[in-house]
Design an enzyme around this catalytic site. Structure first.
Site, PDB file in Angstrom:
ATOM      1  N   LYS A 289      71.589 132.446 -23.196  1.00 50.52           N
ATOM      2  CA  LYS A 289      70.462 131.788 -23.857  1.00 50.52           C
ATOM      3  C   LYS A 289      69.643 132.841 -24.611  1.00 50.52           C
ATOM      4  O   LYS A 289      69.324 133.890 -24.056  1.00 50.52           O
ATOM      5  CB  LYS A 289      69.594 131.119 -22.770  1.00 50.52           C
ATOM      6  CG  LYS A 289      68.926 129.846 -23.213  1.00 50.52           C
ATOM      7  CD  LYS A 289      68.444 129.025 -22.037  1.00 50.52           C
ATOM      8  CE  LYS A 289      67.730 127.781 -22.543  1.00 50.52           C
ATOM      9  NZ  LYS A 289      67.449 126.810 -21.516  1.00 50.52           N
ATOM     10  N   GLU A 376      64.279 112.693 -12.535  1.00 50.38           N
ATOM     11  CA  GLU A 376      63.000 112.008 -12.382  1.00 50.38           C
ATOM     12  C   GLU A 376      63.078 110.854 -11.383  1.00 50.38           C
ATOM     13  O   GLU A 376      62.120 110.618 -10.623  1.00 50.38           O
ATOM     14  CB  GLU A 376      62.509 111.505 -13.748  1.00 50.38           C
ATOM     15  CG  GLU A 376      62.073 112.606 -14.712  1.00 50.38           C
ATOM     16  CD  GLU A 376      63.220 113.323 -15.418  1.00 50.38           C
ATOM     17  OE1 GLU A 376      64.391 112.899 -15.269  1.00 50.38           O
ATOM     18  OE2 GLU A 376      62.957 114.310 -16.120  1.00 50.38           O
ATOM     19  N   ARG A 404      62.178 107.338 -17.048  1.00 53.48           N
ATOM     20  CA  ARG A 404      63.398 107.375 -16.227  1.00 53.48           C
ATOM     21  C   ARG A 404      63.160 106.848 -14.809  1.00 53.48           C
ATOM     22  O   ARG A 404      64.075 106.365 -14.161  1.00 53.48           O
ATOM     23  CB  ARG A 404      63.871 108.828 -16.084  1.00 53.48           C
ATOM     24  CG  ARG A 404      64.624 109.380 -17.230  1.00 53.48           C
ATOM     25  CD  ARG A 404      66.093 108.988 -17.118  1.00 53.48           C
ATOM     26  NE  ARG A 404      66.763 109.253 -18.371  1.00 53.48           N
ATOM     27  CZ  ARG A 404      67.335 110.398 -18.684  1.00 53.48           C
ATOM     28  NH1 ARG A 404      67.338 111.389 -17.813  1.00 53.48           N
ATOM     29  NH2 ARG A 404      67.907 110.554 -19.846  1.00 53.48           N
TER      30      ARG A 404
END
Ligand SMILES: Cc1ncc(C[n+]2csc(CCOP(=O)(O)OP(=O)(O)O)c2C)c(N)n1
Length: 644
Positions: A289, A376, A404
């Protein structure tokens, strides 16, 4: 590889479609990769954006477009925050990309309406595998031949939806390519058992050494595809030996990898192989990353989604001196104090400790902090379980991602009336991110649920009061607050317990009463002052505080003697705060005139700022002033008998 003379000007400027990329000699690709990285750094340094995830997928995206034919073949990117390279390769470079996340510029995510190369839009995590499987299955049903490739980050595998799709792949299709882009990071460090498992596969030295030696052995034969097949069969069958079992093989996918995600040759070879497989394939790609920006490699969390920064040093551009603290930080610090004083209080995040401000709790009181991954639904039910045993969970989730958890909110938390506090950051507009991230629906989806207490503070001090109040309340509570800086008010030493369902009158008035919610209170106060000064209208302002329970007694007392009620909210009008006011008045047979200010029944696009988007939807302060004044004048005209 084709040898050719070294390129002199920027290659990127000549790439207007994937066909241009395909025509490029392979030995020019490293330079193109470097130019793409530079372009991403330049633009995100100015506009902010997902710099780290995109710098990590430059070679992977180049390889995808070299091997497949977009848009006939289709790529589905999970979250779609790593789609900048894809945009640059599909005709969305130049000034459009330079306006990334700005009005009229490229969106920070992928949208079907932005380009035919965006096969599926996203902004929320964990949807790519299900969508790609749907597309692959539709292809099979229609008898067409295109490839479908899902690109999922390692954190996407902490999402239940990804695992649900994984469970369903082999029974639905024989042809699907899944790229697992494993950089070991979610926004923060990835968490959980699957992350540890991926780490074991990637780092099993014995396995990887053996795999490289054997690969070299097989490559020494000129036999090509047949030898490759024998080699891959060997690899599959030996992997279990060294890294327990290959989880993905258990789901019926052929596992390839791990592959160095910055080695174009290796990527292309694996993709070419996957293209010809007659079973679903998962290619495990290891990427770094932030590759190409040293500051992003050393601070992946900060550069996941960065605000503007110095492209040379990576230093964040400082906010203007005197900018009040962010709501998220005020919330995070207050929670630390409350948790230190009461060990029953815990904080839960779905992979967003820094964004929600829970990183303060993680640092100061780690034993009372839980990062459950991008999960979630699980976060809400986990909190409900904790609450049954006397723990006081505070679940911090952005308004948009809490969507969600809607069924758990109803079925597990509210139905059982459990004392769980939900803190919803980014309620209202998230201007640069756009429709996937605006938190404009939460009031509508929450205020219809029995037992739910729903509130929004007018400033950061009241946010602390509301957090404190919710922790005293023996049932579910939801606190919403906007993105960014607070109002700049001092924070009281001791928070107040607010009486549930009581609004606060901030300014008296006899002609118009503005009932404002949360961040609209400041606008309401300015509007009232202006109408009074310029038009000599007596305008009062109420800080509503609670959408549920609504302060009906105060509302009805106003409606009985004040000709016009105005409601203001940073939320869609449908089902929102103004709707709650209308319902309360209608239920009491009160025929008051009400003017509602809020967002229309539209998905609001991304834009340069909240001000720009408000102006585009007739919600700038001047627009609201005009509307309220016009409504007041109409009412006055109606109340004057004809002929006088
Ligand atoms: C449902 C949902 N919850 C939270 C987020 C916030 N979020 C955006 S990207 C991200 C991490 C993604 O990590 P990964 O899938 O590994 O991709 P990477 O950024 O590392 O490439 C999170 C948590 C989201 N987009 N959607």
């Amino acid at each position: 590889m084709n040898e050719s003379s070294p390129p002199s000007s920027r290659l990127l400027d000549a790439i207007r479609s994937p066909a241009d990329l395909k025509a490029l000699p392979a030995d020019h690709l490293p330079q193109l990769a470097q130019e793409i990285r530079q372009e991403i750094i330049t633009v995100t340094a100015r506009n902010g954006g997902h710099v780290g995830p995109n710098l990590g997928v430059v070679e992977l995206t180049l390889a995808l477009h070299r091997v497949f034919n977009s848009p006939e073949d289709q790529f589905v990117f999970d979250v779609a925050h790593q789609g900048y390279v894809h945009k640059l390769l599909t005709g969305r470079g130049g000034s459009f990309f330079h306006r990334l996340r700005q009005s009229e510029g490229a969106s920070g995510f992928l949208y079907r309406k932005e380009s035919p190369h965006d096969a599926f839009g996203a902004g929320h995590a964990g949807t790519a595998l299900s969508a790609a499987l749907g597309m692959a299955t539709a292809r099979d049903l229609r008898g067409s031949d295109e490839h479908v490739v899902a690109v999922c980050g390692d954190a996407a595998f902490t999402c239940g939806i990804t695992l649900e799709a994984l469970n369903n792949i082999v029974s639905s299709t024989k042809r699907l390519i899944v790229i697992l882009n494993d950089n070991e990071w979610s926004i923060a460090k990835n968490v959980g058992a699957i992350s540890s498992y991926l780490n074991r596969i990637s780092t099993s030295k014995t396995y990887n050494k053996l795999h490289h030696d054997v690969e070299a052995f097989f490559k020494s034969f000129p036999a090509g595809a047949e030898m490759n097949r024998v080699y891959l069969k060997w690899k599959r069958e030996t992997k279990d030996f060294f890294v327990e079992s290959s989880l993905f093989e258990k789901f019926g996918l052929r596992y390839l990898g791990p592959v160095d995600g910055h080695n174009l040759d290796a990527l292309v070879k694996n993709l070419e192989f996957a293209k010809h497989c007659d079973v679903p394939v998962l290619i495990h790609v290891l990427t770094k990353k932030g590759k190409g920006l040293p500051a992003a490699v050393t601070s992946p969390e900060k550069f996941h989604g960065a605000s503007p920064f110095d492209p040379e040093t990576g230093e964040s551009k400082q906010s203007a001196p005197g900018t009040p603290p962010n709501y998220q930080d005020v919330f995070g610090r207050a929670l630390v104090r409350f948790a230190q004083a009461d060990r029953r209080i815990v904080g839960i995040t779905g992979a967003m400790p820094s964004g929600t401000g829970l990183s303060h709790l993680a640092k100061e009181v780690p034993g009372q902090f839980f990062d459950v991954g991008i999960a979630e639904e699980h976060a809400a039910i986990f909190a409900a379980g904790l609450a049954t045993k006397g723990i006081r969970p505070v679940v911090a989730i952005y308004s948009t991602f809490l969507q969600r958890a809607y069924d758990p909110i109803i079925h597990d938390v509210c139905l059982q009336n459990l004392p769980v506090t939900f803190c919803m950051d980014r309620a209202g507009l998230s201007p640069n991110d756009g429709p996937t991230h605006h938190g404009l629906f939460d009031l509508a989806y929450l205020r219809c649920v029995p037992h739910a207490v729903v509130m929004q503070p007018k400033d950061e001090d009241e946010l602390v009061d509301m957090l404190h109040t919710s922790l005293q309340h023996n049932g579910p509570a939801f606190v919403r607050y906007p993105r960014g800086a607070g109002v700049g008010v001092p924070l009281k030493a001791q928070p107040a317990t607010l009486p549930l369902g009581h609004a606060e009158v901030l300014r008296e008035g006899s002609n118009i009463m503005i009932w404002a919610l949360g961040n609209m209170v400041q606008d309401a106060l300015r509007l009232a002052a202006r109408l009074a000064a310029e038009e000599n209208i007596s305008v009062g302002v109420v800080n509503a505080r609670f959408v549920k329970p609504l302060d009906r007694a105060l509302l009805l007392s106003h409606a009985a003697c004040i000709p016009l009620i105005v409601t203001m909210e940073d939320h869609v009008l449908a089902g929102g705060f103004g709707s709650a006011v209308l319902e309360a008045l209608q239920e009491s047979d009160c025929p008051a005139a009400v003017e509602r200010i809020g967002w229309p029944d539209r998905f609001v696009e991304h834009g340069s700022s909240t001000e720009v988007l408000r102006a585009a939807y007739g919600l700038a302060p001047d627009d609201i002033h005009r509307r309220v004044l016009a409504r007041w004048r109409n009412l006055r005209a109606e109340s004057v008998p004809a002929g006088t």
